[in-house]
Design an enzyme around this catalytic site. Structure first.
Site, PDB file in Angstrom:
ATOM      1  N   HIS A 119       0.881  -1.143  -0.058  1.00 26.18           N
ATOM      2  CA  HIS A 119      -0.040   0.101   0.113  1.00 26.18           C
ATOM      3  C   HIS A 119       0.964   1.154   0.094  1.00 26.18           C
ATOM      4  CE1 HIS A 119      -3.765   2.414   0.846  1.00 26.18           C
ATOM      5  NE2 HIS A 119      -2.988   3.349   1.695  1.00 26.18           N
ATOM      6  N   CYS A 120       0.649   2.370  -1.082  1.00 25.25           N
ATOM      7  CA  CYS A 120       1.635   3.343  -1.159  1.00 25.25           C
ATOM      8  C   CYS A 120       0.923   4.537  -0.920  1.00 25.25           C
ATOM      9  CB  CYS A 120       2.007   3.444  -2.546  1.00 25.25           C
ATOM     10  SG  CYS A 120       3.064   4.924  -2.858  1.00 25.25           S
TER      11      CYS A 120
END
Length: 265
Positions: A119-120
């Site tokens: 998850h960025c």
């Protein structure tokens, strides 16, 4: 071409992506206004250089928009599971939904994502099977734009001829210290960070291992067969046409015939 938009409700993610957009805005407007366009007007640089800079900037923005709004591979509530693939599916112990192996439940987004890499927060989205290629494009075009900015800043200091239509003393006191040096610093940070991230992503794609799998206890296990770099990137980008690997405004279709499964995380 049908492009579905996917938005994650996360105030922290909105803050991070606003910072990224602000950096892009800074380098897209201030650098051309202070360096690129004045030197073009006086004939110091060709028009092709101006076009290339704005093209790199536009591709960077499109990749950012697509990576942050594309569905990363979110699994539906009631997925259709082919009978021949039932052994490759499992039950998620967090959302109690069936998912294919190598999927992962994102605690930030609250759902499972197919072949989730990570998850960025900087794109406020997960990086998964359906938008991994867009995240690669974002890393690549950010490197190009950052390097372009660094070269322009360097040339402004050491190579370009002085601008005859500009008060040099006024320019130095008002713009050079306040704007160009900040631009150079951001360029160094962005180019260095994105280069290391792009290298890590490419290494994971070529080794057929996601970031989550590298960090898990199963990271030492190897499954499947080795693939060439052409096939590995074609599978991620959803096409064998190499030119399309660089275009963000298109849809991705999964390739068939080279998919294999391995132990999940």
């Amino acid at each position: 071409m049908k492009l579905r938009l996917h938005f994650v409700v996360d105030p922290m993610g909105w803050l991070c992506i606003s910072m990224v957009f602000g950096i892009w805005l800074y380098n897209t407007f201030f650098v051309p206004k202070l360096v690129l366009l004045p030197h073009y007007d006086e004939g110091h640089i060709p028009w092709a250089l101006v076009v290339c800079y704005y093209l790199a900037s536009a591709l960077c923005l499109m990749a950012l928009f697509r990576a942050s709004t594309a569905d990363p591979g979110r699994l539906p509530v009631d997925p259709h599971i082919p009978h021949s693939e039932r052994e490759q599916w499992e039950l998620c112990n967090k959302c109690n939904l069936m998912r294919p192996k190598r999927s992962h439940h994102c605690s930030r987004c609250g759902h499972c994502v197919r072949r989730m890499d990570h998850h960025c927060p900087w794109i406020n989205n997960c990086v998964g099977e359906d938008n991994h290629w867009l995240f690669l494009q974002l890393c690549f075009y950010t490197q190009v734009l950052s390097l372009f900015t660094l070269v322009l800043d360097f040339c402004q200091y050491y190579y370009f001829q002085p601008l005859t239509r500009l008060d040099q003393e006024k320019f130095t006191t008002r713009h050079e210290l306040a704007l160009l040096r900040v631009s150079a610093l951001m360029g160094v940070v962005m180019f260095g960070g994105m280069s290391s991230l792009f290298y890590a992503q490419m290494a994971g794609i070529l080794s057929d291992m996601t970031t989550i799998e590298k960090m898990s206890q199963f990271s030492s296990e190897t499954y499947g067969t080795k693939r060439s770099w052409q096939w590995a990137l074609a599978e991620v980008c959803g096409t064998r046409w190499k030119l399309l690997w660089l275009l963000p405004l298109r849809s991705r279709q999964p390739l068939h015939g080279g998919h294999h499964y391995r132990s999940h995380v």
